[in-house]
Design a protein around this motif. Sequence first.
Motif, PDB file in Angstrom:
ATOM      1  N   PHE A 296      30.582  47.279  62.937  1.00  0.00           N
ATOM      2  CA  PHE A 296      30.321  48.292  61.921  1.00  0.00           C
ATOM      3  C   PHE A 296      29.023  47.958  61.216  1.00  0.00           C
ATOM      4  N   THR A 297      28.209  48.968  60.938  1.00  0.00           N
ATOM      5  CA  THR A 297      26.956  48.785  60.217  1.00  0.00           C
ATOM      6  C   THR A 297      27.088  49.432  58.842  1.00  0.00           C
ATOM      7  N   PRO A 298      27.106  48.628  57.790  1.00  0.00           N
ATOM      8  CA  PRO A 298      27.235  49.164  56.432  1.00  0.00           C
ATOM      9  C   PRO A 298      25.869  49.411  55.797  1.00  0.00           C
ATOM     10  N   GLU A 299      25.897  50.053  54.648  1.00  0.00           N
ATOM     11  CA  GLU A 299      24.674  50.182  53.863  1.00  0.00           C
ATOM     12  C   GLU A 299      24.359  48.868  53.159  1.00  0.00           C
ATOM     13  N   ASP A 300      25.401  48.144  52.742  1.00  0.00           N
ATOM     14  CA  ASP A 300      25.251  46.870  52.032  1.00  0.00           C
ATOM     15  C   ASP A 300      26.267  45.896  52.622  1.00  0.00           C
ATOM     16  N   GLN A 301      25.811  44.969  53.439  1.00  0.00           N
ATOM     17  CA  GLN A 301      26.710  44.052  54.138  1.00  0.00           C
ATOM     18  C   GLN A 301      27.553  43.225  53.173  1.00  0.00           C
ATOM     19  N   ASP A 302      26.933  42.612  52.181  1.00  0.00           N
ATOM     20  CA  ASP A 302      27.679  41.752  51.261  1.00  0.00           C
ATOM     21  C   ASP A 302      28.764  42.529  50.520  1.00  0.00           C
ATOM     22  N   ALA A 303      28.423  43.718  50.036  1.00  0.00           N
ATOM     23  CA  ALA A 303      29.399  44.529  49.307  1.00  0.00           C
ATOM     24  C   ALA A 303      30.544  44.960  50.224  1.00  0.00           C
ATOM     25  N   GLU A 304      30.230  45.309  51.452  1.00  0.00           N
ATOM     26  CA  GLU A 304      31.270  45.752  52.379  1.00  0.00           C
ATOM     27  C   GLU A 304      32.181  44.598  52.775  1.00  0.00           C
ATOM     28  N   VAL A 305      31.620  43.438  53.024  1.00  0.00           N
ATOM     29  CA  VAL A 305      32.447  42.272  53.349  1.00  0.00           C
ATOM     30  C   VAL A 305      33.381  41.972  52.181  1.00  0.00           C
ATOM     31  N   GLU A 306      32.865  41.998  50.976  1.00  0.00           N
ATOM     32  CA  GLU A 306      33.693  41.740  49.796  1.00  0.00           C
ATOM     33  C   GLU A 306      34.812  42.776  49.679  1.00  0.00           C
ATOM     34  N   ARG A 307      34.498  44.049  49.901  1.00  0.00           N
ATOM     35  CA  ARG A 307      35.507  45.114  49.829  1.00  0.00           C
ATOM     36  C   ARG A 307      36.610  44.884  50.862  1.00  0.00           C
ATOM     37  N   LEU A 308      36.210  44.530  52.082  1.00  0.00           N
ATOM     38  CA  LEU A 308      37.194  44.311  53.145  1.00  0.00           C
ATOM     39  C   LEU A 308      38.062  43.089  52.876  1.00  0.00           C
ATOM     40  N   LEU A 309      37.465  42.037  52.338  1.00  0.00           N
ATOM     41  CA  LEU A 309      38.253  40.855  51.972  1.00  0.00           C
ATOM     42  C   LEU A 309      39.279  41.210  50.898  1.00  0.00           C
ATOM     43  N   GLU A 310      38.880  42.033  49.937  1.00  0.00           N
ATOM     44  CA  GLU A 310      39.803  42.459  48.887  1.00  0.00           C
ATOM     45  C   GLU A 310      40.939  43.305  49.456  1.00  0.00           C
ATOM     46  N   LEU A 311      40.681  44.037  50.545  1.00  0.00           N
ATOM     47  CA  LEU A 311      41.715  44.852  51.189  1.00  0.00           C
ATOM     48  C   LEU A 311      42.647  44.024  52.081  1.00  0.00           C
ATOM     49  N   GLY A 312      42.270  42.769  52.364  1.00  0.00           N
ATOM     50  CA  GLY A 312      43.140  41.919  53.161  1.00  0.00           C
ATOM     51  C   GLY A 312      42.544  41.403  54.454  1.00  0.00           C
ATOM     52  N   ALA A 313      41.277  41.684  54.728  1.00  0.00           N
ATOM     53  CA  ALA A 313      40.613  41.077  55.884  1.00  0.00           C
ATOM     54  C   ALA A 313      40.408  39.592  55.584  1.00  0.00           C
ATOM     55  N   ARG A 314      40.097  38.839  56.634  1.00  0.00           N
ATOM     56  CA  ARG A 314      39.795  37.423  56.423  1.00  0.00           C
ATOM     57  C   ARG A 314      38.642  37.015  57.332  1.00  0.00           C
ATOM     58  N   HIS A 315      37.898  36.022  56.892  1.00  0.00           N
ATOM     59  CA  HIS A 315      36.822  35.466  57.713  1.00  0.00           C
ATOM     60  C   HIS A 315      37.441  34.744  58.902  1.00  0.00           C
ATOM     61  N   VAL A 316      36.801  34.839  60.061  1.00  0.00           N
ATOM     62  CA  VAL A 316      37.240  34.082  61.229  1.00  0.00           C
ATOM     63  C   VAL A 316      36.030  33.466  61.910  1.00  0.00           C
ATOM     64  N   ASP A 317      36.256  32.316  62.508  1.00  0.00           N
ATOM     65  CA  ASP A 317      35.224  31.621  63.266  1.00  0.00           C
ATOM     66  C   ASP A 317      35.619  31.674  64.734  1.00  0.00           C
ATOM     67  N   ILE A 318      34.843  32.414  65.502  1.00  0.00           N
ATOM     68  CA  ILE A 318      35.090  32.505  66.941  1.00  0.00           C
ATOM     69  C   ILE A 318      33.987  31.776  67.702  1.00  0.00           C
ATOM     70  N   GLY A 319      33.308  30.871  66.988  1.00  0.00           N
ATOM     71  CA  GLY A 319      32.229  30.111  67.597  1.00  0.00           C
ATOM     72  C   GLY A 319      30.880  30.793  67.504  1.00  0.00           C
ATOM     73  N   GLN A 320      30.760  31.759  66.593  1.00  0.00           N
ATOM     74  CA  GLN A 320      29.530  32.532  66.496  1.00  0.00           C
ATOM     75  C   GLN A 320      28.373  31.765  65.859  1.00  0.00           C
ATOM     76  N   GLY A 321      28.644  30.698  65.115  1.00  0.00           N
ATOM     77  CA  GLY A 321      27.575  29.971  64.444  1.00  0.00           C
ATOM     78  C   GLY A 321      26.969  30.822  63.338  1.00  0.00           C
ATOM     79  N   GLU A 322      25.780  30.451  62.925  1.00  0.00           N
ATOM     80  CA  GLU A 322      25.081  31.200  61.875  1.00  0.00           C
ATOM     81  C   GLU A 322      24.417  32.421  62.495  1.00  0.00           C
ATOM     82  N   GLN A 323      24.837  33.601  62.079  1.00  0.00           N
ATOM     83  CA  GLN A 323      24.319  34.853  62.621  1.00  0.00           C
ATOM     84  C   GLN A 323      24.077  35.831  61.480  1.00  0.00           C
ATOM     85  N   SER A 324      23.442  36.952  61.818  1.00  0.00           N
ATOM     86  CA  SER A 324      23.199  37.990  60.816  1.00  0.00           C
ATOM     87  C   SER A 324      24.438  38.845  60.571  1.00  0.00           C
TER      88      SER A 324
END
Length: 115
Positions: free
Chosen positions: A69-97
């Motif tokens: 998904f491409t948001p208008e504001d990545q940080d704000a969208e990630v925060e919104r999704l975390l508040e809705l119940g999403a969680r960060h996951v590490d699938i071996g992606q390393g540091e990416q955009s």
Amino acid sequence: MTLRFSEICIDARDPEALGAWWSRVLDWPHHTDADGDVVLTPPPGAGPIWLFLAVPEDKSVKNRLHLDFTPEDQDAEVERLLELGARHVDIGQGEQSWVVLADPEGNEFCILAAE
């Protein structure tokens, strides 16, 4: 022969809960069809119908297919999704955009950098 991409099917232990969660994330209406599947209907031109299907097992491995998904504001969208119940996951992606998250049943998806 012509094919039209009409649905994406998502297995879920609890299709009602997962479909409702994604309905909030995407702001798309949802309903349960005659087969008991949960249907998310996108606005015109926004892609295929999402169909949540009941399965007896939990997700156990990394997705073979995931959504970006491409948001208008990545940080704000990630925060919104975390508040809705999403969680960060590490699938071996390393540091990416992009940021890899998982929905409440563990299905990975990415929030790309804003354009």
